[in-house]
Design a protein around this motif. Sequence first.
Motif, mmCIF file in Angstrom:
data_model
loop_
_atom_site.group_PDB
_atom_site.id
_atom_site.type_symbol
_atom_site.label_atom_id
_atom_site.label_comp_id
_atom_site.label_asym_id
_atom_site.label_seq_id
_atom_site.Cartn_x
_atom_site.Cartn_y
_atom_site.Cartn_z
ATOM 1 N N ALA A 123 1.023 -1.368 0.025
ATOM 2 C CA ALA A 123 -0.112 0.172 0.115
ATOM 3 C C ALA A 123 0.727 1.218 -0.272
ATOM 4 O O ALA A 123 0.549 2.122 0.780
ATOM 5 N N PRO A 124 1.524 1.304 -0.910
ATOM 6 C CA PRO A 124 2.619 2.551 -1.106
ATOM 7 C C PRO A 124 2.051 3.944 -1.117
ATOM 8 O O PRO A 124 2.421 4.766 -0.472
ATOM 9 N N LYS A 213 16.938 1.587 8.375
ATOM 10 C CA LYS A 213 16.604 2.389 9.290
ATOM 11 C C LYS A 213 15.731 3.836 8.732
ATOM 12 O O LYS A 213 14.943 4.348 9.298
ATOM 13 N N LEU A 214 16.465 3.959 7.870
ATOM 14 C CA LEU A 214 15.901 5.164 6.909
ATOM 15 C C LEU A 214 14.779 4.842 6.083
ATOM 16 O O LEU A 214 14.113 5.730 5.437
ATOM 17 N N LEU A 215 14.491 3.507 5.901
ATOM 18 C CA LEU A 215 13.411 3.168 4.886
ATOM 19 C C LEU A 215 11.788 3.148 5.605
ATOM 20 O O LEU A 215 11.976 2.781 6.762
ATOM 21 N N LYS A 216 10.985 3.637 4.736
ATOM 22 C CA LYS A 216 9.575 3.869 5.307
ATOM 23 C C LYS A 216 8.924 2.552 4.502
ATOM 24 O O LYS A 216 9.087 2.476 3.337
ATOM 25 N N HIS A 217 8.213 1.942 5.215
ATOM 26 C CA HIS A 217 7.475 0.683 4.640
ATOM 27 C C HIS A 217 6.011 0.812 4.135
ATOM 28 O O HIS A 217 5.432 1.704 4.987
ATOM 29 N N ALA A 218 5.494 0.117 3.496
ATOM 30 C CA ALA A 218 4.190 0.129 2.967
ATOM 31 C C ALA A 218 3.383 -1.098 3.168
ATOM 32 O O ALA A 218 2.729 -1.623 2.232
#
Length: 321
Positions: A123-124, A213-218
Amino acid sequence: MKNLKDLQIVFMGTPEFAVASLDKLVQAGCNIVGVITAPDKPGGRGMELQQSDVKKYAVQHGLNVLQPEKLKNPEFLETLKALHADVQVVVAFRMLPEVVWNMPPMGTINVHGSLLPQYRGAAPINWAIINGEKETGVTTFKLQQEIDTGNILMQQSLAVGEDESVGEVHDRMKIAGADLLLKTMEALVAGNITEQVQDSTESSESEKAAAEKLLKHAPKIFTETCLINWAKPLEDVYNLIRGLSPYPAAFTFLDGKKMKVYKAVKIFTTPSIKPGEFETDKKTFLQFACTDGYISIKELQLEGKKKMTVEDFLRGYRWPA
């Protein structure tokens, strides 16, 4: 080197978002030798079999449609192999086993609704808006084993309006994704595209951990994701509402009944009531308190009722005695 129209393409997709990309390829004169989509499923009031948006389009345009229950089914794999696809294109489809994505000589290209490596997952578009991003985008990349981690081919940025809903961004992004897909296919055929590795295998474990750690997930949106937490700041609640509108919609409860919220505005006034409590004149406004302001609801749907404006709702609602 082949011309784009000489390529044999298998397209895989299910929802409306994928139709724009399939249509772009068809309008460009591409040779779509097969369209893989989800099996028909019962739905609606009569629970009649419903076709996916991609199947409807494919049937209308006389394309060869396959609807496997399981992608590892030997019979399906033989049928897929017999199509002799040069390349496969995947837009808003399910996870593919390696035996499928690794089948064509030019690989399998995926269109993803984010600027990878950010917002990998199901769900990006939703999560970008829920997190208050001012910019998102679309990426074409080569499928690999881990989800959304393959080599990037092309990217296109997309600004997100402060008050845009996920539905509005979705409708702009499906067009941007279709345009980027065609550009990607043309560049691949011309041999002038350089793949960019998302995760370098040469990086140390500490470097990989720092990058993660810098990544945002969907991740997939669940019911609990949609429940409004009024104890959060005004901006966070507002972003959740627009990040889930029109589907699946954020919700709260009014007099014990589930109420979906589709549109709202922010009121930057220090609340005189506790978070989660509401104020209304029973005619024109219904506003819920957050920690630092109010959410004034403009469009809603109470369970068992149709979607309506707040004025229409208040005009007909019977408040408990």
